[in-house]
Write an enzyme that holds these catalytic residues in place. Structure first.
Site, PDB file in Angstrom:
ATOM      1  N   LYS A 220       0.785  -1.070   0.091  1.00  9.42           N
ATOM      2  CA  LYS A 220       0.005   0.053  -0.144  1.00  9.42           C
ATOM      3  C   LYS A 220       0.915   1.337  -0.210  1.00  9.42           C
ATOM      4  O   LYS A 220       2.125   1.146   0.324  1.00  9.42           O
ATOM      5  CB  LYS A 220      -0.779  -0.149   1.050  1.00  9.42           C
ATOM      6  CG  LYS A 220      -1.870  -1.186   1.325  1.00  9.42           C
ATOM      7  CD  LYS A 220      -2.729  -0.999   2.684  1.00  9.42           C
ATOM      8  CE  LYS A 220      -3.763  -2.070   2.337  1.00  9.42           C
ATOM      9  NZ  LYS A 220      -4.708  -1.844   3.831  1.00  9.42           N
TER      10      LYS A 220
ATOM     11  N   TYR B  39     -12.869  -2.967  -2.856  1.00 11.74           N
ATOM     12  CA  TYR B  39     -13.020  -2.668  -1.680  1.00 11.74           C
ATOM     13  C   TYR B  39     -14.406  -2.705  -1.341  1.00 11.74           C
ATOM     14  O   TYR B  39     -15.304  -1.893  -0.743  1.00 11.74           O
ATOM     15  CB  TYR B  39     -12.638  -1.580  -1.040  1.00 11.74           C
ATOM     16  CG  TYR B  39     -11.116  -1.649  -0.621  1.00 11.74           C
ATOM     17  CD1 TYR B  39     -10.737  -2.600   0.307  1.00 11.74           C
ATOM     18  CD2 TYR B  39     -10.142  -1.017  -1.470  1.00 11.74           C
ATOM     19  CE1 TYR B  39      -9.241  -2.776   0.695  1.00 11.74           C
ATOM     20  CE2 TYR B  39      -8.572  -1.096  -0.907  1.00 11.74           C
ATOM     21  CZ  TYR B  39      -8.488  -2.376  -0.011  1.00 11.74           C
ATOM     22  OH  TYR B  39      -7.104  -2.136   0.185  1.00 11.74           O
TER      23      TYR B  39
ATOM     24  N   ARG C 190      -0.864 -14.406   4.704  1.00 14.93           N
ATOM     25  CA  ARG C 190      -1.810 -13.887   5.602  1.00 14.93           C
ATOM     26  C   ARG C 190      -1.130 -13.923   7.202  1.00 14.93           C
ATOM     27  O   ARG C 190      -1.067 -12.877   7.984  1.00 14.93           O
ATOM     28  CB  ARG C 190      -3.013 -14.668   5.836  1.00 14.93           C
ATOM     29  CG  ARG C 190      -3.879 -14.245   4.553  1.00 14.93           C
ATOM     30  CD  ARG C 190      -4.591 -13.206   4.439  1.00 14.93           C
ATOM     31  NE  ARG C 190      -5.563 -12.752   5.686  1.00 14.93           N
ATOM     32  CZ  ARG C 190      -6.446 -11.830   5.692  1.00 14.93           C
ATOM     33  NH1 ARG C 190      -6.290 -10.595   4.755  1.00 14.93           N
ATOM     34  NH2 ARG C 190      -7.244 -11.518   6.571  1.00 14.93           N
TER      35      ARG C 190
ATOM     36  N   THR D 230      -4.956  -7.196  10.729  1.00 12.69           N
ATOM     37  CA  THR D 230      -5.424  -5.959  10.145  1.00 12.69           C
ATOM     38  C   THR D 230      -4.924  -4.757  10.956  1.00 12.69           C
ATOM     39  O   THR D 230      -4.670  -3.737  10.220  1.00 12.69           O
ATOM     40  CB  THR D 230      -6.893  -5.807   9.705  1.00 12.69           C
ATOM     41  OG1 THR D 230      -7.140  -6.966   8.852  1.00 12.69           O
ATOM     42  CG2 THR D 230      -7.135  -4.622   8.837  1.00 12.69           C
TER      43      THR D 230
ATOM     44  N   ARG E  69       2.661  -6.240   9.751  1.00 17.84           N
ATOM     45  CA  ARG E  69       2.062  -5.189  10.468  1.00 17.84           C
ATOM     46  C   ARG E  69       2.369  -4.994  11.977  1.00 17.84           C
ATOM     47  O   ARG E  69       2.448  -3.804  12.449  1.00 17.84           O
ATOM     48  CB  ARG E  69       0.468  -5.446  10.221  1.00 17.84           C
ATOM     49  CG  ARG E  69       0.089  -5.362   8.900  1.00 17.84           C
ATOM     50  CD  ARG E  69      -1.411  -5.737   8.726  1.00 17.84           C
ATOM     51  NE  ARG E  69      -2.044  -5.612   7.427  1.00 17.84           N
ATOM     52  CZ  ARG E  69      -3.067  -6.372   7.007  1.00 17.84           C
ATOM     53  NH1 ARG E  69      -3.524  -7.453   7.740  1.00 17.84           N
ATOM     54  NH2 ARG E  69      -3.418  -6.057   5.614  1.00 17.84           N
TER      55      ARG E  69
ATOM     56  N   ASN F 243      -1.796   0.335   7.122  1.00 13.53           N
ATOM     57  CA  ASN F 243      -1.321  -0.901   7.649  1.00 13.53           C
ATOM     58  C   ASN F 243      -0.419  -1.695   6.767  1.00 13.53           C
ATOM     59  O   ASN F 243      -0.266  -2.978   6.724  1.00 13.53           O
ATOM     60  CB  ASN F 243      -2.517  -1.999   8.094  1.00 13.53           C
ATOM     61  CG  ASN F 243      -3.416  -2.339   6.975  1.00 13.53           C
ATOM     62  OD1 ASN F 243      -3.249  -1.901   5.851  1.00 13.53           O
ATOM     63  ND2 ASN F 243      -4.219  -3.004   7.330  1.00 13.53           N
TER      64      ASN F 243
ATOM     65  N   HIS G 294      -2.023  -5.339   1.705  1.00 13.65           N
ATOM     66  CA  HIS G 294      -3.332  -5.851   1.588  1.00 13.65           C
ATOM     67  C   HIS G 294      -3.038  -7.315   1.073  1.00 13.65           C
ATOM     68  O   HIS G 294      -2.015  -7.420   0.492  1.00 13.65           O
ATOM     69  CB  HIS G 294      -4.139  -5.539   0.578  1.00 13.65           C
ATOM     70  CG  HIS G 294      -5.173  -6.193   0.011  1.00 13.65           C
ATOM     71  ND1 HIS G 294      -6.636  -6.311   0.662  1.00 13.65           N
ATOM     72  CD2 HIS G 294      -5.282  -7.173  -1.026  1.00 13.65           C
ATOM     73  CE1 HIS G 294      -7.165  -7.357   0.171  1.00 13.65           C
ATOM     74  NE2 HIS G 294      -6.681  -7.917  -1.152  1.00 13.65           N
TER      75      HIS G 294
ATOM     76  N   GLU H  67      -8.814 -11.719  -7.083  1.00 16.55           N
ATOM     77  CA  GLU H  67      -8.039 -10.467  -7.039  1.00 16.55           C
ATOM     78  C   GLU H  67      -6.693 -10.511  -7.916  1.00 16.55           C
ATOM     79  O   GLU H  67      -6.389  -9.413  -8.736  1.00 16.55           O
ATOM     80  CB  GLU H  67      -7.559 -10.379  -5.540  1.00 16.55           C
ATOM     81  CG  GLU H  67      -8.733 -10.019  -4.675  1.00 16.55           C
ATOM     82  CD  GLU H  67      -8.227  -9.921  -3.083  1.00 16.55           C
ATOM     83  OE1 GLU H  67      -9.056  -9.469  -2.368  1.00 16.55           O
ATOM     84  OE2 GLU H  67      -7.057 -10.401  -3.010  1.00 16.55           O
TER      85      GLU H  67
END
Length: 153
Positions: A9, A49, A85, A91, A102, A112, A115, A126
């Protein structure tokens, strides 16, 4: 091998964490099969989103994701979505465990760093959203035989 999406991000780009995040994925043994930098627009963010569309935070999320380019990556490995993950952490960066991306680099729920796809089905959708077929590469890592036992493949 399973493929999954990771987006670095604007918070990662602005803080110079591109190499750190990428290095962690490589050191884990995942294979990078696609990567590109791009600016996200309202059209793709409204789709990506859509689950947040009715929430008050939605405009802030979109504005945050348009602050600078992002880097989209496709990582591949056995159970790659779950592995990424776990490496990413919760998150909310304040709740993420130390040692996760994170947990080490974020103190925010919105800013954060990354994604990641939340399940295999989402990863497939995605990845098609962000990559054309010819932008993903299939090749063998020379370390492949020391990353997995024969019965794991």
């Amino acid at each position: 091998m399973e493929k999954t999406l990771l987006i670095l991000k604007p918070s990662a780009i602005q803080r110079g964490l591109i190499g750190e995040v990428t290095l962690r994925m490589e050191r884990k043994g995942l294979r990078l099969s696609g990567m590109k930098m791009m600016m996200l627009n309202d059209e793709i963010l409204d789709i990506h989103y859509s689950h947040l569309k009715e929430k008050a935070c939605f405009p802030d999320v979109k504005n945050s994701m348009k602050r600078s380019p992002v880097i989209v990556q496709c990582w591949e490995g056995v159970d790659a979505t779950n592995v990424v993950r776990k490496m990413t952490g919760k998150t909310n960066g304040r709740d993420a465990e130390p040692g996760t991306i994170r947990g080490d680099f974020s103190v925010s729920i919105q800013e954060n760093i990354v994604h990641t796809s939340d399940c295999r089905e989402a990863a497939e959708i995605e990845l098609k959203r962000f990559f054309r077929d010819e932008e993903l590469f299939d090749y063998k890592l020379t370390t492949h035989n020391v990353l997995y036992a024969p019965d794991e493949l």
